[in-house]
Motif scaffolding. Structure first.
Motif, PDB file in Angstrom:
ATOM      1  N   SER A 126       0.136  26.269  -6.692  1.00  0.00           N
ATOM      2  CA  SER A 126       0.849  26.118  -5.417  1.00  0.00           C
ATOM      3  C   SER A 126      -0.122  25.776  -4.284  1.00  0.00           C
ATOM      4  O   SER A 126       0.165  24.904  -3.449  1.00  0.00           O
ATOM      5  N   GLN A 127      -1.259  26.441  -4.259  1.00  0.00           N
ATOM      6  CA  GLN A 127      -2.256  26.141  -3.225  1.00  0.00           C
ATOM      7  C   GLN A 127      -2.779  24.711  -3.368  1.00  0.00           C
ATOM      8  O   GLN A 127      -2.921  23.991  -2.370  1.00  0.00           O
ATOM      9  N   LYS A 128      -3.064  24.306  -4.595  1.00  0.00           N
ATOM     10  CA  LYS A 128      -3.551  22.943  -4.822  1.00  0.00           C
ATOM     11  C   LYS A 128      -2.491  21.915  -4.415  1.00  0.00           C
ATOM     12  O   LYS A 128      -2.806  20.889  -3.806  1.00  0.00           O
ATOM     13  N   THR A 129      -1.231  22.217  -4.719  1.00  0.00           N
ATOM     14  CA  THR A 129      -0.142  21.316  -4.353  1.00  0.00           C
ATOM     15  C   THR A 129      -0.016  21.215  -2.843  1.00  0.00           C
ATOM     16  O   THR A 129       0.159  20.124  -2.286  1.00  0.00           O
ATOM     17  N   ASN A 130      -0.110  22.354  -2.153  1.00  0.00           N
ATOM     18  CA  ASN A 130      -0.030  22.347  -0.695  1.00  0.00           C
ATOM     19  C   ASN A 130      -1.175  21.546  -0.087  1.00  0.00           C
ATOM     20  O   ASN A 130      -0.967  20.786   0.863  1.00  0.00           O
ATOM     21  N   ARG A 131      -2.374  21.708  -0.615  1.00  0.00           N
ATOM     22  CA  ARG A 131      -3.514  20.940  -0.099  1.00  0.00           C
ATOM     23  C   ARG A 131      -3.308  19.447  -0.338  1.00  0.00           C
ATOM     24  O   ARG A 131      -3.581  18.632   0.537  1.00  0.00           O
ATOM     25  N   PHE A 132      -2.822  19.096  -1.528  1.00  0.00           N
ATOM     26  CA  PHE A 132      -2.589  17.687  -1.844  1.00  0.00           C
ATOM     27  C   PHE A 132      -1.520  17.099  -0.923  1.00  0.00           C
ATOM     28  O   PHE A 132      -1.675  15.998  -0.393  1.00  0.00           O
ATOM     29  N   CYS A 133      -0.433  17.837  -0.720  1.00  0.00           N
ATOM     30  CA  CYS A 133       0.640  17.334   0.151  1.00  0.00           C
ATOM     31  C   CYS A 133       0.161  17.195   1.592  1.00  0.00           C
ATOM     32  O   CYS A 133       0.518  16.245   2.288  1.00  0.00           O
ATOM     33  N   SER A 134      -0.655  18.141   2.045  1.00  0.00           N
ATOM     34  CA  SER A 134      -1.209  18.054   3.399  1.00  0.00           C
ATOM     35  C   SER A 134      -2.103  16.826   3.529  1.00  0.00           C
ATOM     36  O   SER A 134      -2.033  16.093   4.520  1.00  0.00           O
TER      37      SER A 134
ATOM     38  N   SER B 199       2.108  12.403  -9.368  1.00  0.00           N
ATOM     39  CA  SER B 199       1.481  13.725  -9.250  1.00  0.00           C
ATOM     40  C   SER B 199       2.533  14.828  -9.207  1.00  0.00           C
ATOM     41  O   SER B 199       2.338  15.904  -9.789  1.00  0.00           O
ATOM     42  N   ILE B 200       3.652  14.578  -8.566  1.00  0.00           N
ATOM     43  CA  ILE B 200       4.725  15.579  -8.534  1.00  0.00           C
ATOM     44  C   ILE B 200       5.309  15.762  -9.933  1.00  0.00           C
ATOM     45  O   ILE B 200       5.585  16.891 -10.359  1.00  0.00           O
ATOM     46  N   ALA B 201       5.465  14.668 -10.674  1.00  0.00           N
ATOM     47  CA  ALA B 201       5.958  14.774 -12.053  1.00  0.00           C
ATOM     48  C   ALA B 201       4.987  15.593 -12.904  1.00  0.00           C
ATOM     49  O   ALA B 201       5.405  16.426 -13.718  1.00  0.00           O
ATOM     50  N   LEU B 202       3.704  15.395 -12.698  1.00  0.00           N
ATOM     51  CA  LEU B 202       2.716  16.191 -13.427  1.00  0.00           C
ATOM     52  C   LEU B 202       2.798  17.666 -13.033  1.00  0.00           C
ATOM     53  O   LEU B 202       2.659  18.547 -13.878  1.00  0.00           O
ATOM     54  N   LEU B 203       3.016  17.905 -11.758  1.00  0.00           N
ATOM     55  CA  LEU B 203       3.111  19.296 -11.311  1.00  0.00           C
ATOM     56  C   LEU B 203       4.323  19.998 -11.911  1.00  0.00           C
ATOM     57  O   LEU B 203       4.264  21.187 -12.239  1.00  0.00           O
ATOM     58  N   PHE B 204       5.439  19.267 -12.054  1.00  0.00           N
ATOM     59  CA  PHE B 204       6.620  19.886 -12.651  1.00  0.00           C
ATOM     60  C   PHE B 204       6.453  20.083 -14.155  1.00  0.00           C
ATOM     61  O   PHE B 204       7.063  20.969 -14.740  1.00  0.00           O
TER      62      PHE B 204
ATOM     63  N   PHE C 288       0.834  -1.202   0.000  1.00  0.00           N
ATOM     64  CA  PHE C 288       0.000   0.000   0.000  1.00  0.00           C
ATOM     65  C   PHE C 288       0.870   1.253   0.000  1.00  0.00           C
ATOM     66  O   PHE C 288       0.606   2.211  -0.725  1.00  0.00           O
ATOM     67  N   SER C 289       1.929   1.257   0.804  1.00  0.00           N
ATOM     68  CA  SER C 289       2.838   2.408   0.861  1.00  0.00           C
ATOM     69  C   SER C 289       3.517   2.630  -0.490  1.00  0.00           C
ATOM     70  O   SER C 289       3.704   3.772  -0.912  1.00  0.00           O
ATOM     71  N   ALA C 290       3.887   1.540  -1.155  1.00  0.00           N
ATOM     72  CA  ALA C 290       4.514   1.664  -2.474  1.00  0.00           C
ATOM     73  C   ALA C 290       3.545   2.264  -3.487  1.00  0.00           C
ATOM     74  O   ALA C 290       3.934   3.106  -4.308  1.00  0.00           O
ATOM     75  N   LYS C 291       2.269   1.874  -3.408  1.00  0.00           N
ATOM     76  CA  LYS C 291       1.270   2.449  -4.304  1.00  0.00           C
ATOM     77  C   LYS C 291       1.098   3.939  -4.037  1.00  0.00           C
ATOM     78  O   LYS C 291       0.997   4.742  -4.975  1.00  0.00           O
ATOM     79  N   ILE C 292       1.063   4.332  -2.766  1.00  0.00           N
ATOM     80  CA  ILE C 292       0.916   5.747  -2.412  1.00  0.00           C
ATOM     81  C   ILE C 292       2.135   6.530  -2.892  1.00  0.00           C
ATOM     82  O   ILE C 292       2.018   7.636  -3.433  1.00  0.00           O
ATOM     83  N   THR C 293       3.330   5.963  -2.720  1.00  0.00           N
ATOM     84  CA  THR C 293       4.548   6.626  -3.165  1.00  0.00           C
ATOM     85  C   THR C 293       4.546   6.813  -4.675  1.00  0.00           C
ATOM     86  O   THR C 293       4.919   7.879  -5.177  1.00  0.00           O
ATOM     87  N   ALA C 294       4.118   5.781  -5.404  1.00  0.00           N
ATOM     88  CA  ALA C 294       4.055   5.890  -6.860  1.00  0.00           C
ATOM     89  C   ALA C 294       3.049   6.954  -7.284  1.00  0.00           C
ATOM     90  O   ALA C 294       3.312   7.737  -8.213  1.00  0.00           O
ATOM     91  N   ALA C 295       1.924   7.014  -6.609  1.00  0.00           N
ATOM     92  CA  ALA C 295       0.919   8.030  -6.939  1.00  0.00           C
ATOM     93  C   ALA C 295       1.447   9.427  -6.644  1.00  0.00           C
ATOM     94  O   ALA C 295       1.237  10.367  -7.431  1.00  0.00           O
ATOM     95  N   ALA C 296       2.146   9.581  -5.517  1.00  0.00           N
ATOM     96  CA  ALA C 296       2.711  10.885  -5.181  1.00  0.00           C
ATOM     97  C   ALA C 296       3.785  11.288  -6.187  1.00  0.00           C
ATOM     98  O   ALA C 296       3.845  12.443  -6.615  1.00  0.00           O
ATOM     99  N   ALA C 297       4.628  10.343  -6.586  1.00  0.00           N
ATOM    100  CA  ALA C 297       5.678  10.650  -7.561  1.00  0.00           C
ATOM    101  C   ALA C 297       5.064  11.044  -8.906  1.00  0.00           C
ATOM    102  O   ALA C 297       5.532  11.993  -9.554  1.00  0.00           O
TER     103      ALA C 297
END
Length: 122
Positions: A98-106, A65-70, A54-63
């Motif tokens: 930036s606000q959307k990214t902060n909300r997502f990271c939170s 989303s960060i790639a999309l943000l960049f 589950f943690s690996a799936k969350i990490t992949a999803a976060a990576a």
């Protein structure tokens, strides 16, 4: 039986009773023991392994989303060049992203913390 070969009520009830009391096919005697042994032998999935998956799936999803943000600023700049007449303010878009990214990271941080807290309590 009548002319269409249907059973009458009493014959039908007798047939049902006979089928319930005398089964046509009987399961082999060893089958019950074999099934019970196999069920006892199988282990439950390890909760730590499922948590790591589950943690690996969350990490992949976060990576992802960060790639999309960049990649978004490049898309925004190309849109700005194409639609310069629309007068879209880059600062407001960047602030919005930036606000959307902060909300997502939170959200991601809170969710991960709650999972870790639940795992350590159990």
């Amino acid at each position: 039986m009548n002319e269409w070969n249907y059973l009458n009520e009493t014959n039908l009830m007798q047939l049902i009773e006979d089928a319930e009391q005398n089964p046509v096919c009987k399961a082999p005697d060893y089958l019950k023991n074999q099934i019970l042994k196999e069920a006892a032998r199988q282990e439950k999935p390890n909760s730590k392994i499922s948590f790591l998956i589950f943690s690996a799936k969350i990490t992949a999803a976060a990576a992802a989303s960060i790639a999309l943000l960049f990649s978004m600023p490049n898309m925004i700049q190309s849109e700005k060049l194409l639609y310069k007449a629309a007068a879209v303010s880059e600062n407001s878009l960047v602030n919005h992203i930036s606000q959307k990214t902060n909300r997502f990271c939170s959200f991601l941080s809170d969710t991960t913390n709650s999972i870790f807290i639940k795992e350590t309590i159990q």
